[in-house]
Design an enzyme around this catalytic site. Structure first.
Site, mmCIF file in Angstrom:
data_model
loop_
_atom_site.group_PDB
_atom_site.id
_atom_site.type_symbol
_atom_site.label_atom_id
_atom_site.label_comp_id
_atom_site.label_asym_id
_atom_site.label_seq_id
_atom_site.Cartn_x
_atom_site.Cartn_y
_atom_site.Cartn_z
ATOM 1 N N TYR A 58 -2.416 -7.593 -10.622
ATOM 2 C CA TYR A 58 -4.055 -6.697 -10.735
ATOM 3 C C TYR A 58 -3.998 -5.416 -12.252
ATOM 4 C CZ TYR A 58 -3.272 -8.095 -6.038
ATOM 5 O OH TYR A 58 -3.422 -8.872 -4.411
ATOM 6 N N LYS A 73 17.743 12.762 8.618
ATOM 7 C CA LYS A 73 16.441 13.310 9.479
ATOM 8 C C LYS A 73 15.600 12.189 8.445
ATOM 9 C CE LYS A 73 15.933 16.237 5.270
ATOM 10 N NZ LYS A 73 15.388 17.642 4.379
#
Ligand SMILES: *Cc1c(COP(=O)(O)O)cnc(C)c1O
Length: 372
Positions: free
Chosen positions: A257, A37
């Protein structure tokens, strides 16, 4: 060639891991339904299924779209829809493409009664033995089994359930689930299927005629703690990129950041061309390992969309252009997941943007002839 970020998929490792799963299953006289899956947990479902087609007993997917992709790729084995169908309109295709489906709710039974299949079908009747998600309550299981068994086109009913805590090998909850399942299926005919990867490895008593490993096939341990299975399986995916910049910074300066990491000594900072848009977790903490030229170096500063930064101060020989492995053979994805407060499943299935390269035995020729 452009950007150096790459996911390398080792098909030989995939086949090796499938065989390990087979050996474990065979101890309980069972077969392995390979769970592919979510695009085979980011490894590429059609390639992985095709690469296993000559040895796998079946494949399991999340939905009919994923199943039809495999049929279109020439996969002939049983394919199981793990969540069953969502709408009655899917039944005609389930019938046409000879798919197996989980039945976890009464609305699915009502749909089967209203839209009988033309071909004999195998159903996987799911009990909620303690996962608390989908499946029939133990005390209604026998009743719904009988409803299904009364339908003339139902050929087999696999008795199925799913573990909630199998990643903790000594979990009491798993024992409890198994007891519940055995108690409420006692005397019912049919094959049984309980095990995901962790159950298959650690819960011998739960192995049934069908086992459903996913993560294990991709060479990743399903356990939270260290476990011997790690030495038996081989990681299938290696996610890597390269160092694209190195610079010296003085003590006290910040990186990335939010200026969230500050050098406490003069440091040498390397930039790796991979970021959260590629599927590397943005929440990976400072210190999460990255493998550069075989050295483990710590991630420092926040992960950006396209880049991340590592502290190369202690490995002066590293140069621009050197490979950086984010996870793979010598750096289990579990460690990165731990550094990011998540699980390997999420990291693998979140892979994005990076080109995928396949290595090893590939597609058997006869599988190129496809009718759909
Ligand atoms: C995803 C899934 C599996 C495979 O789980 P792993 O932990 O990857 O082995 C097995 N059974 C069901 C019902 C699933 O949804």
């Amino acid at each position: 060639m452009g950007r150096p970020a790459t996911a390398r998929i080792n098909i030989d490792a995939l086949r090796h891991n499938y065989r390990i799963a087979q050996q474990l299953s065979a101890k309980g006289a069972g077969q392995v339904m390979a769970v592919v899956k979510a695009d085979a947990y980011g490894h590429g479902a059609t390639v992985c299924a095709t690469a296993l087609a000559d040895i796998a007993s079946g494949f399991a997917v999340a939905c009919i779209e994923e199943a039809l992709e495999l049929r279109a790729a020439g996969i002939k084995q049983p394919i199981l829809l793990l969540e069953g169908f969502f709408e009655p309109s899917e039944l005609a295709m389930i019938d046409q493409y000879r798919l197996d489906t989980v039945i976890h709710h009464q609305y699915q039974i009502d749909a089967l009664v209203a839209h009988p299949c033309k071909h004999p079908i195998r159903l996987w009747l799911k009990m909620d033995s303690g996962m608390g998600r989908v499946g029939f309550a133990p005390d209604e299981y026998r009743k719904v089994w009988k409803q299904l068994n009364d339908l003339s086109f139902v050929k087999d009913i696999v008795l199925m359930s799913h573990f909630a805590c199998a990643d903790e090998p000594d979990s009491e909850h798993s024992q409890q689930q198994l007891t519940t399942f055995n108690t409420y299926t006692h005397g019912l005919p049919g094959e049984r299927s309980f095990c995901n990867s962790a159950g298959l490895v650690a819960l011998k008593a739960a192995r049934g005629e069908w086992n459903r490993p996913g993560l294990l096939l991709y060479g990743v341990s399903p356990f939270l703690q260290a476990h011997g299975i790690r030495q038996k399986i081989q990681p299938v995916m290696e996610l890597s990129s390269a160092i694209i910049s190195i610079k010296a910074i003085p003590a006290g300066s910040s990186v990335g950041y939010g200026s969230q990491w500050i050098a406490h000594r003069p440091a040498r900072i390397g930039v790796v061309a991979i970021g959260y848009a590629d599927g590397y977790p943005r929440h990976a903490a400072n210190g999460t390992p990255v493998l550069v030229n075989g050295y483990r170096v710590p991630l420092v500063g926040r992960v950006s969309m396209d880049m991340l930064t590592v502290d190369l101060t202690d490995v002066p020989e590293v140069q621009i252009g050197d490979r950086a492995i984010l996870w793979g053979d010598d750096l289990p994805v579990n460690e990165v997941a731990q550094g990011a407060g998540t699980i390997p499943y999420q990291l693998l299935s979140n892979l994005n943007r990076v080109p995928v390269e396949y290595h090893g035995i590939l597609i058997p020729d006869h599988l190129h002839e496809v009718e759909i």
